[in-house]
Design a protein around this motif. Structure first.
Motif, PDB file in Angstrom:
ATOM      1  N   ILE A   1       0.836  -1.202   0.000  1.00 40.02           N
ATOM      2  CA  ILE A   1       0.000   0.000   0.000  1.00 40.02           C
ATOM      3  C   ILE A   1       0.870   1.250   0.000  1.00 40.02           C
ATOM      4  O   ILE A   1       0.589   2.223  -0.715  1.00 40.02           O
ATOM      5  CB  ILE A   1      -0.942  -0.006   1.213  1.00 40.02           C
ATOM      6  N   ALA A   2       1.931   1.237   0.788  1.00 40.21           N
ATOM      7  CA  ALA A   2       2.850   2.377   0.816  1.00 40.21           C
ATOM      8  C   ALA A   2       3.448   2.609  -0.569  1.00 40.21           C
ATOM      9  O   ALA A   2       3.598   3.747  -1.018  1.00 40.21           O
ATOM     10  CB  ALA A   2       3.952   2.145   1.845  1.00 40.21           C
ATOM     11  N   SER A   3       3.765   1.526  -1.254  1.00 42.38           N
ATOM     12  CA  SER A   3       4.297   1.627  -2.611  1.00 42.38           C
ATOM     13  C   SER A   3       3.275   2.274  -3.547  1.00 42.38           C
ATOM     14  O   SER A   3       3.620   3.123  -4.378  1.00 42.38           O
ATOM     15  CB  SER A   3       4.674   0.226  -3.128  1.00 42.38           C
ATOM     16  N   ASP A   4       2.010   1.885  -3.416  1.00 39.48           N
ATOM     17  CA  ASP A   4       0.954   2.465  -4.252  1.00 39.48           C
ATOM     18  C   ASP A   4       0.764   3.949  -3.976  1.00 39.48           C
ATOM     19  O   ASP A   4       0.495   4.736  -4.894  1.00 39.48           O
ATOM     20  CB  ASP A   4      -0.361   1.722  -4.018  1.00 39.48           C
ATOM     21  N   LEU A   5       0.891   4.348  -2.717  1.00 37.34           N
ATOM     22  CA  LEU A   5       0.765   5.766  -2.379  1.00 37.34           C
ATOM     23  C   LEU A   5       1.893   6.568  -3.014  1.00 37.34           C
ATOM     24  O   LEU A   5       1.684   7.681  -3.513  1.00 37.34           O
ATOM     25  CB  LEU A   5       0.776   5.953  -0.861  1.00 37.34           C
ATOM     26  N   ARG A   6       3.098   6.007  -3.015  1.00 35.29           N
ATOM     27  CA  ARG A   6       4.223   6.712  -3.638  1.00 35.29           C
ATOM     28  C   ARG A   6       4.020   6.858  -5.141  1.00 35.29           C
ATOM     29  O   ARG A   6       4.299   7.908  -5.718  1.00 35.29           O
ATOM     30  CB  ARG A   6       5.536   5.984  -3.340  1.00 35.29           C
ATOM     31  N   ALA A   7       3.527   5.800  -5.758  1.00 36.38           N
ATOM     32  CA  ALA A   7       3.339   5.839  -7.203  1.00 36.38           C
ATOM     33  C   ALA A   7       2.175   6.739  -7.605  1.00 36.38           C
ATOM     34  O   ALA A   7       2.244   7.457  -8.610  1.00 36.38           O
ATOM     35  CB  ALA A   7       3.101   4.420  -7.725  1.00 36.38           C
ATOM     36  N   SER A   8       1.096   6.717  -6.829  1.00 37.16           N
ATOM     37  CA  SER A   8      -0.125   7.447  -7.194  1.00 37.16           C
ATOM     38  C   SER A   8      -0.111   8.906  -6.777  1.00 37.16           C
ATOM     39  O   SER A   8      -0.697   9.758  -7.448  1.00 37.16           O
ATOM     40  CB  SER A   8      -1.354   6.767  -6.568  1.00 37.16           C
ATOM     41  N   PHE A   9       0.546   9.200  -5.662  1.00 32.71           N
ATOM     42  CA  PHE A   9       0.530  10.570  -5.134  1.00 32.71           C
ATOM     43  C   PHE A   9       1.912  11.228  -5.122  1.00 32.71           C
ATOM     44  O   PHE A   9       2.024  12.396  -4.752  1.00 32.71           O
ATOM     45  CB  PHE A   9      -0.029  10.573  -3.707  1.00 32.71           C
ATOM     46  N   GLY A  10       2.959  10.478  -5.468  1.00 34.64           N
ATOM     47  CA  GLY A  10       4.298  11.064  -5.470  1.00 34.64           C
ATOM     48  C   GLY A  10       4.820  11.371  -4.085  1.00 34.64           C
ATOM     49  O   GLY A  10       5.644  12.270  -3.905  1.00 34.64           O
ATOM     50  N   THR A  11       4.369  10.619  -3.087  1.00 31.29           N
ATOM     51  CA  THR A  11       4.810  10.879  -1.718  1.00 31.29           C
ATOM     52  C   THR A  11       6.240  10.391  -1.495  1.00 31.29           C
ATOM     53  O   THR A  11       6.724   9.509  -2.190  1.00 31.29           O
ATOM     54  CB  THR A  11       3.893  10.186  -0.698  1.00 31.29           C
ATOM     55  N   ARG A  12       6.868  10.963  -0.497  1.00 28.74           N
ATOM     56  CA  ARG A  12       8.175  10.479  -0.061  1.00 28.74           C
ATOM     57  C   ARG A  12       7.976   9.186   0.718  1.00 28.74           C
ATOM     58  O   ARG A  12       6.854   8.842   1.111  1.00 28.74           O
ATOM     59  CB  ARG A  12       8.869  11.525   0.820  1.00 28.74           C
ATOM     60  N   VAL A  13       9.078   8.477   0.971  1.00 28.20           N
ATOM     61  CA  VAL A  13       8.989   7.183   1.644  1.00 28.20           C
ATOM     62  C   VAL A  13       8.339   7.311   3.023  1.00 28.20           C
ATOM     63  O   VAL A  13       7.428   6.563   3.360  1.00 28.20           O
ATOM     64  CB  VAL A  13      10.389   6.540   1.771  1.00 28.20           C
ATOM     65  N   LYS A  14       8.807   8.270   3.819  1.00 29.22           N
ATOM     66  CA  LYS A  14       8.242   8.433   5.161  1.00 29.22           C
ATOM     67  C   LYS A  14       6.785   8.883   5.094  1.00 29.22           C
ATOM     68  O   LYS A  14       5.945   8.424   5.874  1.00 29.22           O
ATOM     69  CB  LYS A  14       9.063   9.431   5.970  1.00 29.22           C
ATOM     70  N   GLU A  15       6.490   9.771   4.166  1.00 28.99           N
ATOM     71  CA  GLU A  15       5.114  10.246   4.008  1.00 28.99           C
ATOM     72  C   GLU A  15       4.161   9.100   3.703  1.00 28.99           C
ATOM     73  O   GLU A  15       3.019   9.075   4.173  1.00 28.99           O
ATOM     74  CB  GLU A  15       5.042  11.292   2.890  1.00 28.99           C
ATOM     75  N   SER A  16       4.640   8.146   2.904  1.00 27.81           N
ATOM     76  CA  SER A  16       3.775   7.027   2.524  1.00 27.81           C
ATOM     77  C   SER A  16       3.409   6.157   3.716  1.00 27.81           C
ATOM     78  O   SER A  16       2.394   5.450   3.685  1.00 27.81           O
ATOM     79  CB  SER A  16       4.447   6.173   1.440  1.00 27.81           C
ATOM     80  N   LEU A  17       4.205   6.196   4.779  1.00 33.44           N
ATOM     81  CA  LEU A  17       3.917   5.406   5.979  1.00 33.44           C
ATOM     82  C   LEU A  17       2.945   6.112   6.913  1.00 33.44           C
ATOM     83  O   LEU A  17       2.211   5.460   7.655  1.00 33.44           O
ATOM     84  CB  LEU A  17       5.206   5.115   6.739  1.00 33.44           C
ATOM     85  N   LEU A  18       2.927   7.433   6.875  1.00 34.47           N
ATOM     86  CA  LEU A  18       2.153   8.197   7.853  1.00 34.47           C
ATOM     87  C   LEU A  18       0.832   8.752   7.323  1.00 34.47           C
ATOM     88  O   LEU A  18      -0.082   9.035   8.094  1.00 34.47           O
ATOM     89  CB  LEU A  18       3.005   9.358   8.386  1.00 34.47           C
ATOM     90  N   THR A  19       0.734   8.923   6.009  1.00 36.34           N
ATOM     91  CA  THR A  19      -0.442   9.564   5.421  1.00 36.34           C
ATOM     92  C   THR A  19      -1.671   8.667   5.503  1.00 36.34           C
ATOM     93  O   THR A  19      -1.606   7.477   5.189  1.00 36.34           O
ATOM     94  CB  THR A  19      -0.143   9.949   3.966  1.00 36.34           C
ATOM     95  N   LYS A  20      -2.814   9.275   5.880  1.00 34.07           N
ATOM     96  CA  LYS A  20      -4.031   8.465   6.033  1.00 34.07           C
ATOM     97  C   LYS A  20      -5.330   9.264   6.006  1.00 34.07           C
ATOM     98  O   LYS A  20      -6.411   8.701   5.844  1.00 34.07           O
ATOM     99  CB  LYS A  20      -3.979   7.713   7.357  1.00 34.07           C
ATOM    100  N   ILE A  21      -5.289  10.571   6.190  1.00 33.87           N
ATOM    101  CA  ILE A  21      -6.492  11.372   6.385  1.00 33.87           C
ATOM    102  C   ILE A  21      -6.957  12.021   5.083  1.00 33.87           C
ATOM    103  O   ILE A  21      -6.163  12.627   4.362  1.00 33.87           O
ATOM    104  CB  ILE A  21      -6.250  12.467   7.436  1.00 33.87           C
ATOM    105  N   THR A  22      -8.246  11.911   4.787  1.00 30.29           N
ATOM    106  CA  THR A  22      -8.839  12.605   3.641  1.00 30.29           C
ATOM    107  C   THR A  22      -9.883  13.600   4.146  1.00 30.29           C
ATOM    108  O   THR A  22     -10.412  13.461   5.250  1.00 30.29           O
ATOM    109  CB  THR A  22      -9.514  11.624   2.671  1.00 30.29           C
ATOM    110  N   PHE A  23     -10.157  14.586   3.326  1.00 32.29           N
ATOM    111  CA  PHE A  23     -11.201  15.552   3.667  1.00 32.29           C
ATOM    112  C   PHE A  23     -11.771  16.138   2.372  1.00 32.29           C
ATOM    113  O   PHE A  23     -11.194  15.961   1.287  1.00 32.29           O
ATOM    114  CB  PHE A  23     -10.650  16.663   4.572  1.00 32.29           C
ATOM    115  N   THR A  24     -12.881  16.819   2.480  1.00 38.52           N
ATOM    116  CA  THR A  24     -13.526  17.437   1.323  1.00 38.52           C
ATOM    117  C   THR A  24     -13.416  18.945   1.445  1.00 38.52           C
ATOM    118  O   THR A  24     -13.730  19.522   2.498  1.00 38.52           O
ATOM    119  CB  THR A  24     -15.011  17.035   1.241  1.00 38.52           C
ATOM    120  N   ASP A  25     -12.946  19.589   0.387  1.00 37.04           N
ATOM    121  CA  ASP A  25     -12.777  21.043   0.456  1.00 37.04           C
ATOM    122  C   ASP A  25     -14.066  21.751   0.045  1.00 37.04           C
ATOM    123  O   ASP A  25     -15.096  21.103  -0.227  1.00 37.04           O
ATOM    124  CB  ASP A  25     -11.594  21.493  -0.399  1.00 37.04           C
ATOM    125  N   THR A  26     -14.018  23.069   0.006  1.00 38.17           N
ATOM    126  CA  THR A  26     -15.217  23.860  -0.281  1.00 38.17           C
ATOM    127  C   THR A  26     -15.718  23.687  -1.711  1.00 38.17           C
ATOM    128  O   THR A  26     -16.858  24.030  -2.019  1.00 38.17           O
ATOM    129  CB  THR A  26     -14.931  25.357  -0.031  1.00 38.17           C
TER     130      THR A  26
END
Length: 275
Positions: free
Chosen positions: A136-161
């Motif tokens: 999953i961390a690998s998919d986050l890096r490929a899909s969102f361009g996250t850094r390695v550490k970011e891919s381990l910690l990222t989890k929250i979504t929200f809806t903007d205005t």
């Protein structure tokens, strides 16, 4: 190691204690570099760390360059020295440009590279077979361009205005806030898998409950290496960011927006990702 060296190292740590709030991995590297800086100060006869000035900085980086350290390593020392200088009220003693200190990486690792897509897919499969959270961390890096550490910690979504779904990137470099729009099927799929994993495991992030961030980071690094995610294979983890940036450029996204998505404050950095 002499007691005076230890005294200066402790003094340096105390000085930046309230001036540095980076995540644990970044802090660990900074403190290691800070210890070396304090050791050099002791060798030069300084009694206190707040006595260092421009000459000390010049001497320090001449010493580091003479040891044949890589530009990347020297840049790490530059970050530590700037943190210390800022904490003692002497921010201007350290040049803002790493190149002036021997930390320029132009012509070396920070150049556009073409990911080996086939190998990266092979690595992705190996990671999923090793542990789902690694895949999953690998998919986050490929899909969102996250850094390695970011891919381990990222989890929250929200809806903007505007009604868009965004993913809040966590563990960002330098603590710079960043959120990315979930606007492709690949992003949506990666996010869905992440949410399902967290729901099934009850975890607060991709980091297994039995591991600290550093342990998970090291476990992931070793798993990537064993799976063949190396520079030589064109499939190391950072290359996912190159691929992400190049895809954005091919889609007509401007350089400022690409820099923002990658979490960089300078537009010129994009030349390291895109031709």
């Amino acid at each position: 190691m002499g007691t005076h060296t230890e005294k200066l190292q402790q003094e340096a740590r105390n000085v930046i204690g309230k001036n540095w709030n980076g995540a644990s991995l970044t802090r660990e590297k900074l403190l290691g570099n800070l210890n070396r800086i304090a050791e050099f100060a002791a060798q030069k006869g300084y009694q206190h760390m707040d006595q260092v000035g421009g000459k000390f900085v010049n001497d320090l980086f001449e010493k580091l360059k003479s040891e044949g350290l890589s530009p990347s390593t020297i840049s790490g020392y530059a970050t530590a020295m700037r943190t210390l200088a800022g904490a003692i009220g002497k921010a201007n003693i350290v040049p803002r440009d790493n190149g002036a200190l021997g930390g320029s990486r132009a012509g070396t690792r920070l150049q556009p590279k073409d990911p080996n897509v086939e190998k990266m897919l092979e690595v992705r499969q190996a990671l999923y077979e090793k542990a789902e959270w690694l895949g999953i961390a690998s998919d986050l890096r490929a899909s969102f361009g996250t850094r390695v550490k970011e891919s381990l910690l990222t989890k929250i979504t929200f809806t903007d205005t505007r009604g868009r779904t965004l993913l809040k990137i966590e563990g960002t470099k330098g603590g710079r806030p960043r959120s990315l729009t979930v606007d492709t099927p690949e992003k949506g799929a990666a996010l869905a898998t992440l949410k399902q994993h967290l729901a099934e495991t009850g975890a607060k992030s991709l980091i297994p409950a039995s591991m600290t961030l550093k342990q998970a980071y090291d476990f992931q690094r070793n798993a990537l290496h064993r799976a063949g995610a190396t520079k030589e294979n064109g499939a190391n983890a950072h290359l996912a960011r190159h691929g992400y940036a190049q895809a954005l450029k091919a889609a007509g996204v401007d350089r400022e927006a690409i820099a923002r998505d990658l979490g960089h404050g300078r537009i010129d950095v994009i030349s390291h990702y895109c031709r």
